[in-house]
Design a protein around this motif. Structure first.
Motif, PDB file in Angstrom:
ATOM      1  N   HIS A 115       0.698  -1.172  -0.109  1.00  0.00           N
ATOM      2  CA  HIS A 115      -0.041  -0.186  -0.129  1.00  0.00           C
ATOM      3  C   HIS A 115       0.743   1.216  -0.077  1.00  0.00           C
ATOM      4  O   HIS A 115       0.589   2.363  -0.553  1.00  0.00           O
ATOM      5  CB  HIS A 115      -0.883  -0.167   1.364  1.00  0.00           C
ATOM      6  CG  HIS A 115      -1.943   1.020   1.259  1.00  0.00           C
ATOM      7  ND1 HIS A 115      -2.482   1.321   2.530  1.00  0.00           N
ATOM      8  CD2 HIS A 115      -2.385   1.870   0.329  1.00  0.00           C
ATOM      9  CE1 HIS A 115      -3.325   2.644   2.295  1.00  0.00           C
ATOM     10  NE2 HIS A 115      -3.335   2.860   0.739  1.00  0.00           N
ATOM     11  N   LYS A 221     -10.903  -4.594   1.824  1.00  0.00           N
ATOM     12  CA  LYS A 221     -11.824  -4.683   0.728  1.00  0.00           C
ATOM     13  C   LYS A 221     -13.401  -4.949   0.919  1.00  0.00           C
ATOM     14  O   LYS A 221     -13.542  -5.464   2.087  1.00  0.00           O
ATOM     15  CB  LYS A 221     -11.479  -5.769  -0.171  1.00  0.00           C
ATOM     16  CG  LYS A 221      -9.962  -5.557  -0.808  1.00  0.00           C
ATOM     17  CD  LYS A 221      -9.842  -6.552  -1.841  1.00  0.00           C
ATOM     18  CE  LYS A 221      -8.713  -6.488  -2.512  1.00  0.00           C
ATOM     19  NZ  LYS A 221      -8.133  -7.720  -3.375  1.00  0.00           N
ATOM     20  N   VAL A 242      -8.748   1.565  -3.148  1.00  0.00           N
ATOM     21  CA  VAL A 242      -8.839   0.359  -3.034  1.00  0.00           C
ATOM     22  C   VAL A 242     -10.407  -0.262  -3.226  1.00  0.00           C
ATOM     23  O   VAL A 242     -10.670  -1.120  -3.736  1.00  0.00           O
ATOM     24  CB  VAL A 242      -8.411   0.035  -1.603  1.00  0.00           C
ATOM     25  CG1 VAL A 242      -8.992  -1.459  -1.123  1.00  0.00           C
ATOM     26  CG2 VAL A 242      -6.921  -0.054  -1.289  1.00  0.00           C
TER      27      VAL A 242
END
Length: 360
Positions: A115, A221, A242
């Motif tokens: 990330h 998610k 995301v």
């Protein structure tokens, strides 16, 4: 090792200063200047922080050559593999919970750095255009109020030195945190002491510090719903990117996503921004930098006082902040704390440790 004889040159570190002012008993047990003890266990907080620093050291160490940059995930995986082998060699039979802790920390570290790379690879240049060096270990003399060298040196390691587009120099300070809190930063002594040391080393003034804080979490998610869509729960801990990518993956292509159905949640996430990282420049005045040098001298004199008195400073923070809490209780009760020290602790090998005060 005691330091009551100040005729010898002694070394003061950030961790020594912090522990001394926080709790003299803890300082006496843990400081390199005293008993230098650490628990015989893998500290998951420091372990992950050490790996994170290692990864960014190699990434930013190669940052000036874009086509030859080392991916931070690759560096972290290399470090983790070596560390796990070392841990298993020193502790042949790890408990199941220790094995699980290592697995979780490695998985978390990889997720954080994936990330980090995706978010900062094109944004770093907004803060600096050149990395001068990374993970510099330093040693500078502690000076008396008259400007003479005392019988002591100040040692440490800063994460990086960078230069911005206007030609100003900054200390780069990486941190990992379970929760990002920044109210204490204007009084953060560690980075000011590093700037004070860096100015002695480089011979020119620094503008301040660039804090680079990463939350020890990865974006979630959205869950798949029974009706075939994705959850629109606005409490989800994620980012706009995301969530958007999850929609494209779920529906097979960008053209197939019913964007209007998800407009509210996407707008909310875009407005919220990326809450997993916090980066900010903090300017430090020359008055503040010089004052920290004077303060280090006074603290050194107190630490080396032959009549120094050692006593605890208990607080509610001892529960999570101190590795010697049970020993401290035993000492208060007059129990055999020496046996606890001999069986539960070992000499700290600082050469293998994380950057000082990484975890907040």
């Amino acid at each position: 090792m005691g330091v009551s004889d100040i005729s010898n040159v002694v070394a003061i570190h950030t961790s020594d200063r912090k522990m001394f002012k926080d709790c003299r008993r803890k300082w006496d047990l843990a400081s390199r200047m005293r008993r230098n003890l650490t628990p015989k266990k893998v500290n998951d907080k420091l372990w992950l922080g050490t790996g994170f620093h290692y990864a960014l050291e190699h990434y930013y160490g190669s940052w000036n050559v874009p086509h030859n940059r080392i991916h931070p995930v690759d560096a972290f995986k290399e470090w983790a593999e070596k560390e796990v082998k070392k841990i298993r060699k020193e502790n042949r039979d790890l408990w199941d919970e220790q094995e699980e802790m290592l697995r979780q920390q490695i998985e978390l570290g990889i997720g954080m750095l994936e990330h980090y790379y995706s978010y900062w690879k094109d944004r770093d240049k907004e803060y600096f255009v050149e990395v001068i060096e990374t993970e510099r270990e330093f040693e500078v003399p502690i000076l008396t109020p008259q400007g003479n060298k005392a019988h002591a040196v100040y040692r440490g390691k800063y994460d990086g030195v960078v230069k911005d587009k206007d030609g100003f120099y900054w200390i780069l300070e990486h941190k990992t945190a379970s929760n990002i809190s920044t109210d204490h930063l204007p009084l953060d002594e560690q980075v000011v002491s590093y700037i004070w040391a860096a100015q002695q080393i480089y011979g020119f003034e620094f503008e301040g510090v660039i804090y680079n804080i990463a939350l020890k979490k990865v974006p979630s998610k959205p869950q798949e719903l029974k009706n075939g869509g994705l959850s629109k729960n606005k409490n989800i801990k994620t980012t706009y990117e995301v969530y958007k990518n999850a929609l494209i993956e779920h529906y097979g292509s960008k053209e197939n996503v019913p964007w209007e159905d998800y407009r509210d949640i996407l707008d909310e996430l875009k407005k919220r921004g990326n809450e997993f990282f916090w980066r900010k420049r903090l300017i430090k005045s020359q008055q503040e930098i010089q004052e920290i040098g004077e303060r280090i001298y006074l603290e050194y004199r107190d630490m080396c006082d032959p009549n120094l008195r050692i006593y605890p400073r208990p607080s509610r923070d001892c529960m999570w902040k101190c590795d010697f809490r049970e020993v401290c209780i035993a000492m208060n009760q007059g129990a055999d704390y020496q046996y606890m020290l001999e069986t539960m602790y070992e000499e700290n090998d600082w050469s293998e440790g994380a950057n000082e005060e990484d975890e907040w």
